[in-house]
Design a protein around this motif. Structure first.
Motif, mmCIF file in Angstrom:
data_model
loop_
_atom_site.group_PDB
_atom_site.id
_atom_site.type_symbol
_atom_site.label_atom_id
_atom_site.label_comp_id
_atom_site.label_asym_id
_atom_site.label_seq_id
_atom_site.Cartn_x
_atom_site.Cartn_y
_atom_site.Cartn_z
ATOM 1 N N SER A 22 0.830 -1.208 0.000
ATOM 2 C CA SER A 22 0.000 0.000 0.000
ATOM 3 C C SER A 22 0.863 1.255 0.000
ATOM 4 N N ARG A 25 2.248 1.723 -3.465
ATOM 5 C CA ARG A 25 1.238 2.148 -4.439
ATOM 6 C C ARG A 25 0.959 3.651 -4.342
ATOM 7 N N ILE A 26 0.908 4.172 -3.108
ATOM 8 C CA ILE A 26 0.539 5.572 -2.914
ATOM 9 C C ILE A 26 1.759 6.480 -2.884
ATOM 10 N N VAL A 27 2.713 6.173 -2.003
ATOM 11 C CA VAL A 27 3.842 7.071 -1.785
ATOM 12 C C VAL A 27 4.867 6.982 -2.913
ATOM 13 N N ARG A 30 1.901 6.419 -7.257
ATOM 14 C CA ARG A 30 0.826 7.284 -7.753
ATOM 15 C C ARG A 30 0.717 8.635 -7.063
ATOM 16 N N VAL A 32 -0.501 11.154 -3.697
ATOM 17 C CA VAL A 32 -1.714 11.345 -2.906
ATOM 18 C C VAL A 32 -2.684 12.236 -3.685
ATOM 19 N N ARG A 36 -1.006 15.776 -5.184
ATOM 20 C CA ARG A 36 0.063 15.507 -6.150
ATOM 21 C C ARG A 36 0.122 16.540 -7.271
ATOM 22 N N GLY A 49 4.276 11.279 -5.401
ATOM 23 C CA GLY A 49 4.648 9.957 -5.891
ATOM 24 C C GLY A 49 6.115 9.991 -6.269
ATOM 25 N N ARG A 54 1.586 7.766 -12.391
ATOM 26 C CA ARG A 54 0.193 8.028 -12.045
ATOM 27 C C ARG A 54 -0.739 6.899 -12.466
ATOM 28 N N GLU A 94 4.487 -3.835 -7.460
ATOM 29 C CA GLU A 94 3.070 -3.694 -7.790
ATOM 30 C C GLU A 94 2.593 -4.891 -8.606
#
Length: 432
Positions: A22, A25-27, A30, A32, A36, A49, A54, A94
């Motif tokens: 997780s 995936r976020i930090v 893609r 926040v 972002r 990211g 993205r 991922e």
């Protein structure tokens, strides 16, 4: 032996791996949403990211093809291409989170073992396998045993990052060799046991025009390396001028004249040939063998086995390092009359990694290179190679794996170009 050169088996922590999926995936990928794209927050890598990926374009059919190669009662070695550093593990993580979450991943010993005891414990808990140069037996043994348990093992068959995402470099045979060993052991108890080499390729494309950010990075490189900018040059021409100037410096340092009438590729090849001749003489390598990759492998072996002459060691290392660095801009750079923003960005990252050294900013860039803008990762999965049904040799299997990966990369680039996903410039390496 030092900690960095000592293999320690991973101790995967499933809870930590799930949590880091997780975070990744976020930090790392893609960013926040809501922050972002908002100043000043989009200047903070963790909110934007870190890798600024993205979007993930992974067709359902490709994902299912990879899933079918993974799981219990089979051994799977996942082999992604290796176009970019740091982003490599973020995208790989991922991918495996969706097909085999407890996949073990090979990484350089400098990352796994070289950042202190606490970080080593963290990486081992994330199931990273430390690659020890010149002593990979323990890592291979662990990989085979882990694959036989039904978990994947991921390693990059290209070896190091080349920053050339349109071209798959010659592959190393490690994945195939370990796969065949797993097949032998698996077949000892199950005559129907299967082993898959599962290639994956990905191509990063900017989601918009990032020329201003690339020009800013190029200006930093020019200033850092003390290379005067030509006022009328386009961005690709500036990068070509940087490389040409650096090549002239290497020629001067080697005592070779610079042929101003020759193309960059011709000058580079002439210098590599001369330095290769000198290296061969230094280590008593058979001059009849003209394979530079074999020469460099022999040079690395010579350095490990001849530690009693520091001065000669220094000379051999300097020659080998220079040849390896010069080869990182291969014939592919001049293959096409046009160059994309993505290829331009790769040239900049490569020259920063290879030549810009000394400051904290450059050190951080080597470990966590920052992209010029938001990107989409286009991920494709070629047909897996079933070693249980493949009749050819190890070399044949490696060649077949390379063919499948390169064909898929090429078709993906063609597909994206047809959709207008790239911004093109005239390629100055094509004729100069």
């Amino acid at each position: 032996m030092s900690r960095i050169d000592t293999f320690v088996a991973p101790r995967p922590n499933p809870a930590l791996i799930r949590a880091m999926t997780s975070v990744n995936r976020i930090v790392m990928l893609r960013g926040v949403p809501g922050f972002r794209d908002l100043l000043p927050f989009n200047r903070l890598a963790g909110l934007r990211g870190v890798s600024n990926v993205r979007h993930i374009d992974l067709p359902h059919a490709d994902l299912e093809r990879l899933k079918a190669s993974c799981g219990a009662e089979k051994a799977t070695f996942i082999t992604p291409n290796h176009p970019e550093f740091f982003t490599d593990w973020m995208i790989d993580k991922e991918i495996v989170s969706q097909v085999s979450p407890l996949t073990a991943s090979w990484a350089t010993n400098g990352v796994v073992n070289g950042l202190g005891r606490l970080m080593q414990k963290f990486w081992l808990a994330n199931n990273l396998i430390a690659q020890i140069p010149g002593n990979s037996g323990a890592a291979k043994e662990h990989s085979v045993a882990w694959a036989l348990k039904g978990h994947g093992v991921l390693l990059h068959p290209e070896g190091g990052v080349g920053w050339h995402s349109n071209v798959v470099a010659p592959l190393l045979p490690g994945a195939v060799e370990m796969g065949l060993e797993a097949l032998k052991r698996g077949r000892a108890t199950d005559p129907d046991f299967k082993v898959w080499i599962a290639p994956v390729v990905w191509k990063l494309a900017f989601t918009g025009n990032v020329e201003a950010a690339l020009a800013k990075e190029c200006a930093y490189v020019e200033k850092n390396l003390k290379i005067e900018r030509q006022a009328t040059d386009t961005l690709p021409q500036r990068i070509h001028h940087v490389y040409s100037t650096l090549l002239a410096r290497d020629e001067a340092a080697s005592g070779m004249p610079s042929d101003e009438g020759a193309t960059y590729a011709e000058r580079r090849q002439a210098l590599v040939a001369e330095l290769g001749r000198r290296l061969g003489e230094s280590i008593s390598f058979d001059a009849a063998i003209t394979d530079t990759a074999e020469l460099l492998r022999h040079a690395r072996r010579w350095q490990r086995e001849n530690t009693d002459d520091p001065e000669r060691q220094r000379q051999v290392r300097a020659l080998a390092d220079t040849i390896q660095r010069l080869q990182r801009v291969g014939p592919w750079a001049a293959a096409n009359p046009r160059i994309t923003q993505e290829e331009t960005a790769e040239h900049l990252k490569r020259v920063r990694n290879d030549y810009c050294r000394g400051g904290l900013r450059d050190t951080i860039n080597r470990f966590i290179p920052q992209p010029a803008g938001p990107r989409c990762a286009h991920i494709r999965v070629p047909d897996p190679l079933g070693l249980h049904e493949y009749p050819g040799s190890i070399d044949d299997a490696v060649a077949e794996l390379h063919r499948r990966m390169q064909e898929t990369v090429t078709s993906t680039v063609t597909e994206l170009a047809a959709k207008g996903s790239f911004i093109f410039y005239p390629n100055p390496f094509y004729r100069h």
